[in-house]
Write a protein that holds these residues in place. Structure first.
Motif, PDB file in Angstrom:
ATOM      1  N   HIS A  23      11.355 -37.506  -0.501  1.00  0.00           N
ATOM      2  CA  HIS A  23      10.622 -36.540  -1.316  1.00  0.00           C
ATOM      3  C   HIS A  23      11.235 -35.149  -1.251  1.00  0.00           C
ATOM      4  N   ALA A  24      12.027 -34.876  -0.217  1.00  0.00           N
ATOM      5  CA  ALA A  24      12.632 -33.554  -0.086  1.00  0.00           C
ATOM      6  C   ALA A  24      13.641 -33.311  -1.202  1.00  0.00           C
ATOM      7  N   GLY A  25      14.392 -34.332  -1.590  1.00  0.00           N
ATOM      8  CA  GLY A  25      15.339 -34.226  -2.693  1.00  0.00           C
ATOM      9  C   GLY A  25      16.523 -33.342  -2.364  1.00  0.00           C
ATOM     10  N   PRO A  26      17.449 -33.243  -3.295  1.00  0.00           N
ATOM     11  CA  PRO A  26      18.628 -32.425  -3.067  1.00  0.00           C
ATOM     12  C   PRO A  26      18.312 -30.944  -3.124  1.00  0.00           C
ATOM     13  N   ALA A  27      19.197 -30.170  -2.550  1.00  0.00           N
ATOM     14  CA  ALA A  27      19.031 -28.725  -2.587  1.00  0.00           C
ATOM     15  C   ALA A  27      19.097 -28.229  -4.034  1.00  0.00           C
ATOM     16  N   ALA A  28      18.210 -27.322  -4.384  1.00  0.00           N
ATOM     17  CA  ALA A  28      18.183 -26.801  -5.755  1.00  0.00           C
ATOM     18  C   ALA A  28      19.267 -25.744  -5.933  1.00  0.00           C
ATOM     19  N   ALA A  44      25.878 -31.592   7.366  1.00  0.00           N
ATOM     20  CA  ALA A  44      25.489 -30.328   6.732  1.00  0.00           C
ATOM     21  C   ALA A  44      25.817 -30.289   5.243  1.00  0.00           C
ATOM     22  N   ASN A  45      25.921 -31.449   4.607  1.00  0.00           N
ATOM     23  CA  ASN A  45      26.179 -31.471   3.165  1.00  0.00           C
ATOM     24  C   ASN A  45      24.879 -31.225   2.407  1.00  0.00           C
ATOM     25  N   ASP A  46      24.976 -30.762   1.154  1.00  0.00           N
ATOM     26  CA  ASP A  46      23.780 -30.426   0.387  1.00  0.00           C
ATOM     27  C   ASP A  46      23.215 -31.577  -0.440  1.00  0.00           C
ATOM     28  N   CYS A  47      23.979 -32.616  -0.688  1.00  0.00           N
ATOM     29  CA  CYS A  47      23.455 -33.747  -1.457  1.00  0.00           C
ATOM     30  C   CYS A  47      24.366 -34.951  -1.291  1.00  0.00           C
ATOM     31  N   ALA A  48      24.220 -35.922  -2.172  1.00  0.00           N
ATOM     32  CA  ALA A  48      24.973 -37.170  -2.099  1.00  0.00           C
ATOM     33  C   ALA A  48      26.477 -36.950  -2.201  1.00  0.00           C
ATOM     34  N   SER A  49      27.225 -37.860  -1.618  1.00  0.00           N
ATOM     35  CA  SER A  49      28.684 -37.809  -1.689  1.00  0.00           C
ATOM     36  C   SER A  49      29.160 -38.173  -3.087  1.00  0.00           C
ATOM     37  N   SER A  55      23.962 -41.186   0.081  1.00  0.00           N
ATOM     38  CA  SER A  55      23.181 -40.683  -1.045  1.00  0.00           C
ATOM     39  C   SER A  55      22.181 -39.587  -0.686  1.00  0.00           C
ATOM     40  N   CYS A  56      22.332 -38.976   0.479  1.00  0.00           N
ATOM     41  CA  CYS A  56      21.346 -37.968   0.874  1.00  0.00           C
ATOM     42  C   CYS A  56      21.988 -36.725   1.468  1.00  0.00           C
ATOM     43  N   ALA A  57      21.269 -35.634   1.357  1.00  0.00           N
ATOM     44  CA  ALA A  57      21.696 -34.390   1.987  1.00  0.00           C
ATOM     45  C   ALA A  57      21.645 -34.553   3.506  1.00  0.00           C
ATOM     46  N   GLY A  58      22.571 -33.916   4.194  1.00  0.00           N
ATOM     47  CA  GLY A  58      22.566 -33.941   5.654  1.00  0.00           C
ATOM     48  C   GLY A  58      23.083 -35.221   6.263  1.00  0.00           C
ATOM     49  N   THR A  59      23.739 -36.075   5.483  1.00  0.00           N
ATOM     50  CA  THR A  59      24.196 -37.358   6.028  1.00  0.00           C
ATOM     51  C   THR A  59      25.711 -37.505   6.030  1.00  0.00           C
ATOM     52  N   ALA A  60      26.445 -36.431   5.817  1.00  0.00           N
ATOM     53  CA  ALA A  60      27.907 -36.498   5.908  1.00  0.00           C
ATOM     54  C   ALA A  60      28.277 -36.900   7.325  1.00  0.00           C
ATOM     55  N   THR A  61      29.274 -37.769   7.457  1.00  0.00           N
ATOM     56  CA  THR A  61      29.631 -38.272   8.779  1.00  0.00           C
ATOM     57  C   THR A  61      30.864 -37.617   9.381  1.00  0.00           C
ATOM     58  N   LYS A  62      31.599 -36.847   8.585  1.00  0.00           N
ATOM     59  CA  LYS A  62      32.760 -36.148   9.128  1.00  0.00           C
ATOM     60  C   LYS A  62      32.926 -34.794   8.454  1.00  0.00           C
ATOM     61  N   ASN A  64      34.572 -31.758   6.459  1.00  0.00           N
ATOM     62  CA  ASN A  64      35.505 -31.513   5.352  1.00  0.00           C
ATOM     63  C   ASN A  64      35.884 -32.746   4.542  1.00  0.00           C
ATOM     64  N   ASP A  65      34.989 -33.708   4.428  1.00  0.00           N
ATOM     65  CA  ASP A  65      35.237 -34.888   3.586  1.00  0.00           C
ATOM     66  C   ASP A  65      35.328 -34.411   2.138  1.00  0.00           C
ATOM     67  N   LYS A  66      36.328 -34.855   1.411  1.00  0.00           N
ATOM     68  CA  LYS A  66      36.560 -34.408   0.034  1.00  0.00           C
ATOM     69  C   LYS A  66      35.395 -34.741  -0.904  1.00  0.00           C
ATOM     70  N   GLY A  67      34.589 -35.755  -0.575  1.00  0.00           N
ATOM     71  CA  GLY A  67      33.476 -36.148  -1.427  1.00  0.00           C
ATOM     72  C   GLY A  67      32.179 -35.414  -1.141  1.00  0.00           C
ATOM     73  N   ASP A  68      32.092 -34.751   0.004  1.00  0.00           N
ATOM     74  CA  ASP A  68      30.875 -34.030   0.374  1.00  0.00           C
ATOM     75  C   ASP A  68      30.973 -32.579  -0.068  1.00  0.00           C
ATOM     76  N   TRP A  69      29.834 -32.006  -0.433  1.00  0.00           N
ATOM     77  CA  TRP A  69      29.837 -30.643  -0.961  1.00  0.00           C
ATOM     78  C   TRP A  69      28.669 -29.834  -0.436  1.00  0.00           C
TER      79      TRP A  69
END
Length: 89
Positions: A23-28, A44-49, A55-62, A64-69
């Motif tokens: 329910h928290a959803g991605p950062a606006a 510390a990513n803001d949304c899905a890769s 598919s969720c914010a805060g779930t980046a595993t490494k 500076n991953d190029k897919g995380d923002w």
């Protein structure tokens, strides 16, 4: 019997946490911010890769991953070593 109560309680807690996160959803986005790929630290990513690895914010595993923002101040992404373009899947 106590073991079953413990297991049910633990399962209910996990489900409740998952429901709250959903329910928290991605950062606006803010008008003075832009997406910057490749700069987010692990967790510390803001949304899905962009690559579909999660598919969720805060779930980046490494770091500076190029897919995380993350959202950053406009005009600062390049200075931080990131990219405003999502990588190809």
């Amino acid at each position: 019997m106590d073991k079953q109560v413990f297991i049910r309680t633990a399962l209910a807690s996990v489900l409740a946490i998952g429901a709250m996160a959903a329910h928290a959803g991605p950062a606006a986005p803010q008008p003075d911010k832009e997406k910057c790929f490749g700069i987010a630290k692990a967790g510390a990513n803001d949304c899905a890769s962009a690559t579909g690895s999660h598919s969720c914010a805060g779930t980046a595993t490494k770091d500076n991953d190029k897919g995380d923002w993350k959202y950053v101040e406009k005009g600062t992404c390049d200075k931080m070593g990131g990219s405003m373009m999502a990588p190809k899947k």
